[in-house]
Design a protein around this motif. Structure first.
Motif, PDB file in Angstrom:
ATOM      1  N   SER A  27       0.768  -1.101  -0.062  1.00 47.23           N
ATOM      2  CA  SER A  27      -0.107   0.056   0.008  1.00 47.23           C
ATOM      3  C   SER A  27       0.898   1.158  -0.079  1.00 47.23           C
ATOM      4  N   ALA A  28       0.646   2.149  -1.103  1.00 46.20           N
ATOM      5  CA  ALA A  28       1.429   3.443  -0.935  1.00 46.20           C
ATOM      6  C   ALA A  28       0.486   4.349  -1.343  1.00 46.20           C
ATOM      7  N   LEU A  67       8.884   5.392  -9.650  1.00 43.57           N
ATOM      8  CA  LEU A  67       7.876   4.751  -8.834  1.00 43.57           C
ATOM      9  C   LEU A  67       8.293   3.378  -8.155  1.00 43.57           C
ATOM     10  N   ILE A  68       8.806   2.538  -9.086  1.00 42.31           N
ATOM     11  CA  ILE A  68       9.425   1.068  -8.516  1.00 42.31           C
ATOM     12  C   ILE A  68      10.516   1.301  -7.348  1.00 42.31           C
ATOM     13  N   LYS A  69      11.397   2.348  -7.839  1.00 42.21           N
ATOM     14  CA  LYS A  69      12.666   2.683  -6.862  1.00 42.21           C
ATOM     15  C   LYS A  69      11.960   3.070  -5.647  1.00 42.21           C
ATOM     16  N   CYS A  70      10.911   3.803  -5.837  1.00 39.94           N
ATOM     17  CA  CYS A  70      10.627   4.416  -4.294  1.00 39.94           C
ATOM     18  C   CYS A  70       9.913   3.312  -3.470  1.00 39.94           C
ATOM     19  N   LEU A  72      10.521   0.053  -3.660  1.00 39.27           N
ATOM     20  CA  LEU A  72      11.750  -0.867  -3.165  1.00 39.27           C
ATOM     21  C   LEU A  72      12.436  -0.245  -2.005  1.00 39.27           C
ATOM     22  N   GLY A  73      12.247   0.999  -1.774  1.00 42.77           N
ATOM     23  CA  GLY A  73      13.264   1.729  -0.957  1.00 42.77           C
ATOM     24  C   GLY A  73      14.544   2.275  -1.359  1.00 42.77           C
ATOM     25  N   MET A  88       7.272   1.261   5.926  1.00 47.53           N
ATOM     26  CA  MET A  88       8.711   1.098   5.471  1.00 47.53           C
ATOM     27  C   MET A  88       9.290   1.951   6.507  1.00 47.53           C
ATOM     28  N   GLN A  89      10.497   1.248   7.023  1.00 44.55           N
ATOM     29  CA  GLN A  89      11.295   2.272   8.217  1.00 44.55           C
ATOM     30  C   GLN A  89      12.471   3.065   7.455  1.00 44.55           C
TER      31      GLN A  89
END
Length: 90
Positions: A27-28, A67-70, A72-73, A88-89
Motif C-alpha cells: 500500500s502506497a 515509482l518502482i525505486k520508491c 523498493l526503498g 517502511m522504516q
C-alpha cells in the motif's frame, strides 16, 4: 483505470485479480518524488493484493522506474509505503 500525473506525461496502472486473496501486500499513499525542481511523481497511490497481476504503463520519462525505486526503498519519496501492512522504516 487509476493514474497519476508525472513529469512528462500520465502514468497508468492497471491490475487484475488472478486469485481470491484480498490480503494487502503493498500500500502506497500520496507518493511524491523529485530529482530536481520538476516533480517526477505527484500524489501516486497504489494498493496491491496478494495474487494480483499488474501492469504499469506510461511514456518514456513518465516516472515508472522512479515509482518502482520508491516502492523498493531505493529512493525516499514523500508519502507513505507499507509492505505486508508494515510501514517502511527509515
Amino acid at each position: 483505470m487509476p493514474f497519476w500525473r508525472v513529469g512528462k506525461g500520465d502514468c497508468y496502472f492497471d491490475s487484475a485479480i488472478s486469485g481470491t486473496s484480498s490480503f494487502v501486500l503493498l500500500s502506497a499513499e500520496n507518493l511524491g518524488f523529485s530529482y530536481g525542481a520538476e516533480p517526477t511523481l505527484r500524489e501516486a497511490s497504489i494498493t496491491l493484493a496478494a495474487g494480483q497481476i499488474v501492469a504499469l504503463l506510461g511514456p518514456n520519462g513518465s516516472g515508472k522506474s522512479t515509482l518502482i525505486k520508491c516502492l523498493l526503498g531505493d529512493l525516499r519519496p514523500t508519502g507513505s509505503i507499507a509492505w505486508n501492512e508494515r510501514p517502511m522504516q527509515d
